[in-house]
Design a protein around this motif. Structure first.
Motif, PDB file in Angstrom:
ATOM      1  N   VAL A   5      -8.614   7.806  -2.523  1.00 51.84           N
ATOM      2  CA  VAL A   5      -7.451   7.253  -1.834  1.00 51.84           C
ATOM      3  C   VAL A   5      -7.850   6.535  -0.548  1.00 51.84           C
ATOM      4  CG1 VAL A   5      -5.347   7.868  -0.576  1.00 51.84           C
ATOM      5  CG2 VAL A   5      -5.716   8.722  -2.876  1.00 51.84           C
ATOM      6  N   ALA A   6      -8.686   7.158   0.266  1.00 50.76           N
ATOM      7  CA  ALA A   6      -9.102   6.523   1.519  1.00 50.76           C
ATOM      8  C   ALA A   6      -9.841   5.220   1.250  1.00 50.76           C
ATOM      9  CB  ALA A   6      -9.969   7.479   2.336  1.00 50.76           C
ATOM     10  N   SER A  41      -9.976  -0.315   1.835  1.00 51.47           N
ATOM     11  CA  SER A  41     -10.433  -1.596   1.275  1.00 51.47           C
ATOM     12  C   SER A  41      -9.336  -2.642   1.360  1.00 51.47           C
ATOM     13  CB  SER A  41     -10.868  -1.427  -0.181  1.00 51.47           C
ATOM     14  OG  SER A  41     -12.014  -0.629  -0.262  1.00 51.47           O
ATOM     15  N   ALA A  42      -8.129  -2.255   1.004  1.00 53.18           N
ATOM     16  CA  ALA A  42      -7.015  -3.207   1.061  1.00 53.18           C
ATOM     17  C   ALA A  42      -6.748  -3.653   2.485  1.00 53.18           C
ATOM     18  CB  ALA A  42      -5.761  -2.586   0.458  1.00 53.18           C
ATOM     19  N   ALA A  43      -6.772  -2.715   3.412  1.00 52.73           N
ATOM     20  CA  ALA A  43      -6.466  -3.035   4.810  1.00 52.73           C
ATOM     21  C   ALA A  43      -7.582  -3.827   5.483  1.00 52.73           C
ATOM     22  CB  ALA A  43      -6.201  -1.748   5.588  1.00 52.73           C
ATOM     23  N   LEU A  44      -8.828  -3.480   5.195  1.00 56.50           N
ATOM     24  CA  LEU A  44      -9.961  -4.082   5.893  1.00 56.50           C
ATOM     25  C   LEU A  44     -10.392  -5.427   5.328  1.00 56.50           C
ATOM     26  CD1 LEU A  44     -12.133  -0.872   6.216  1.00 56.50           C
ATOM     27  CD2 LEU A  44     -10.905  -2.023   8.070  1.00 56.50           C
ATOM     28  N   GLU A  85       1.035   3.075  -5.619  1.00 62.85           N
ATOM     29  CA  GLU A  85       1.573   4.100  -4.710  1.00 62.85           C
ATOM     30  C   GLU A  85       0.665   4.264  -3.489  1.00 62.85           C
ATOM     31  OE1 GLU A  85       4.547   6.796  -3.632  1.00 62.85           O
ATOM     32  OE2 GLU A  85       4.528   5.427  -5.340  1.00 62.85           O
ATOM     33  N   VAL A  86      -0.635   4.301  -3.714  1.00 60.29           N
ATOM     34  CA  VAL A  86      -1.593   4.434  -2.598  1.00 60.29           C
ATOM     35  C   VAL A  86      -1.495   3.230  -1.670  1.00 60.29           C
ATOM     36  CG1 VAL A  86      -4.045   4.493  -1.989  1.00 60.29           C
ATOM     37  CG2 VAL A  86      -3.197   5.911  -3.873  1.00 60.29           C
ATOM     38  N   LEU A  87      -1.452   2.039  -2.260  1.00 64.82           N
ATOM     39  CA  LEU A  87      -1.429   0.819  -1.442  1.00 64.82           C
ATOM     40  C   LEU A  87      -0.128   0.655  -0.662  1.00 64.82           C
ATOM     41  CD1 LEU A  87      -3.172  -1.661  -3.888  1.00 64.82           C
ATOM     42  CD2 LEU A  87      -4.108  -0.692  -1.776  1.00 64.82           C
ATOM     43  N   THR A  88       0.963   1.192  -1.174  1.00 61.36           N
ATOM     44  CA  THR A  88       2.232   1.044  -0.449  1.00 61.36           C
ATOM     45  C   THR A  88       2.462   2.162   0.555  1.00 61.36           C
ATOM     46  OG1 THR A  88       3.436   2.107  -2.269  1.00 61.36           O
ATOM     47  CG2 THR A  88       3.381  -0.311  -2.243  1.00 61.36           C
TER      48      THR A  88
END
Length: 192
Positions: A93-94, A99-102, A162-165
């Motif tokens: 999850v982390a 990855s999406a945020a960075l 779900e993780v990304l949102t």
């Protein structure tokens, strides 16, 4: 500078690159900072990767490999899916969220997206979903005629969404809803 070679040096560079990416994001990611952190020089990086994008991609793949999720074989598709999602909560999850945020700038600059990076991480290996579903077909739980690429990846796509949102682990109730209320009814219907 510390003298290392081969896999030991490459692992140090990838660990340093991941740490730099986590601290600075794509916008602040610099090869000289990675080299300093790894205790080596920038030319050493260029002997392995052509630039920032290649090193970042390799660092993300390395980070994913450092957080493996074991392929379960519980004897039932339902239990296999739930087990993978529970394990992913702890292991991945982390990584998915960071990855999406960075990597927003990375995706923009390289013209790629998170799905393409995921495909590179998986490489040519069978995806976990394909393996779990192949076993379910062999056991007679799923009719191979209903499987499409979208349906094959649906459980993990919903989990990742779900993780990304939410940018946090997926709750047990949500895991059970994904598996029991959405995915299994679609997978266990009979093909035409």
């Amino acid at each position: 500078m510390q003298r290392r070679r081969g896999q030991q040096l490459e692992a140090a560079l990838l660990d340093a690159a991941w740490a730099e990416l986590c601290e600075r994001g794509w916008a602040g990611f610099a090869l000289d900072s990675v080299a300093r952190r790894a205790g080596t020089s920038t030319p050493v990086i260029y002997r392995r990767w052509s630039g920032r994008a290649g090193l970042v991609e390799a660092a993300v793949i390395h980070a994913a490999e450092d957080r493996p999720v074991e392929l379960p074989d519980t004897g039932s598709l339902r239990d296999d899916l739930i087990t993978v999602m529970r394990e992913s909560n702890g292991a991945r999850v982390a990584l998915i969220a960071s990855s999406a945020a960075l990597l927003g700038g990375y995706f923009e600059e390289t013209g790629t997206n998170l799905a393409e990076l995921r495909d590179r991480i998986l490489d040519d290996r069978h995806s976990m979903a394909e393996t779990l579903l192949a076993r379910a077909v062999e056991r007679g739980e799923v009719d191979a005629g209903v499987l499409t690429p979208r349906l094959t990846s649906l459980a993990f796509d919903l989990f990742r969404h779900e993780v990304l949102t939410t940018l946090r682990p997926v709750g047990e109730d949500t895991i059970l809803e994904i598996v029991d209320d959405i995915v299994l009814p679609l997978l266990t219907r009979r093909g035409g």
